[in-house]
Design an enzyme around this catalytic site. Structure first.
Site, mmCIF file in Angstrom:
data_model
loop_
_atom_site.group_PDB
_atom_site.id
_atom_site.type_symbol
_atom_site.label_atom_id
_atom_site.label_comp_id
_atom_site.label_asym_id
_atom_site.label_seq_id
_atom_site.Cartn_x
_atom_site.Cartn_y
_atom_site.Cartn_z
ATOM 1 N N CYS A 43 1.040 -1.411 0.184
ATOM 2 C CA CYS A 43 -0.050 0.139 -0.073
ATOM 3 C C CYS A 43 0.712 1.207 -0.083
ATOM 4 O O CYS A 43 1.655 1.511 0.981
ATOM 5 C CB CYS A 43 -0.809 0.034 1.366
ATOM 6 S SG CYS A 43 -1.838 1.483 1.618
ATOM 7 N N CYS A 46 0.331 3.648 2.905
ATOM 8 C CA CYS A 46 0.859 2.986 4.162
ATOM 9 C C CYS A 46 2.400 3.546 4.354
ATOM 10 O O CYS A 46 2.746 3.750 5.391
ATOM 11 C CB CYS A 46 0.654 1.695 4.215
ATOM 12 S SG CYS A 46 -1.176 1.219 4.197
#
Length: 128
Positions: A43, A46
Site C-alpha cells: 500500500c 501506508c
C-alpha cells in the site's frame, strides 16, 4: 516508554484483543497493508504515512500501547468481505487507518500523512 505490539492478520488481531485488557489503558491501533520482504507495504499510502506516524509516536504518553495491525495482502484487503471491513470494532474503509481504540477518534488514508493531525490524535486528552 510506549508499549508496541505487531499483529499480522485478522485472527491474530481478534485473539490479541480477546486477551488484552484495555480497561484504563490508552491504546492506539494503526491498520496497514501487509509488508513484503523489503519491509515495505503493498500500500503506497501506508508507506508514506508510516514515517509520520512513527515520528509522532514520541508525543504519546509513555504508558500507552501502540498496536500495528497488518490487514493482509492487496487481494485480501480489496475483498469487500475482508473481515476488517465487516468487524463492528473496526469497520475499516481504507488503509492506513490510525484509531484510538474504543473511541471515535481516527484518521484515515492521507490524513495519516499529516503530522499535525497525527499529533492531535496522539495528544488529545479526555478533557479536550
Amino acid at each position: 516508554m510506549v508499549v508496541k505490539h505487531h499483529l499480522v492478520g485478522y485472527q491474530n488481531f481478534v485473539d490479541f484483543f480477546k486477551t488484552f485488557d484495555t480497561k484504563n489503558k490508552l491504546v492506539y491501533v494503526y491498520f496497514t497493508g501487509a509488508k513484503g520482504p523489503s519491509g515495505d507495504s503493498w500500500c503506497p499510502d501506508c508507506n508514506t504515512a508510516w514515517p509520520v506516524v512513527e515520528k509522532e509516536l514520541s508525543n504519546v504518553p509513555a504508558d500507552c500501547h501502540f498496536v500495528v495491525v497488518e490487514v493482509g495482502d492487496r487481494n485480501t484487503w480489496k475483498d469487500q468481505n475482508c473481515p476488517f471491513r465487516k468487524d463492528p470494532k473496526t469497520r475499516l474503509l481504507v488503509v492506513p487507518t490510525l484509531k484510538r481504540w474504543n473511541e471515535p477518534q481516527k484518521l484515515e488514508g492521507e490524513q495519516c500523512e499529516n503530522a499535525d493531525l497525527v499529533n492531535m490524535l496522539f495528544t488529545l486528552t479526555d478533557d479536550d
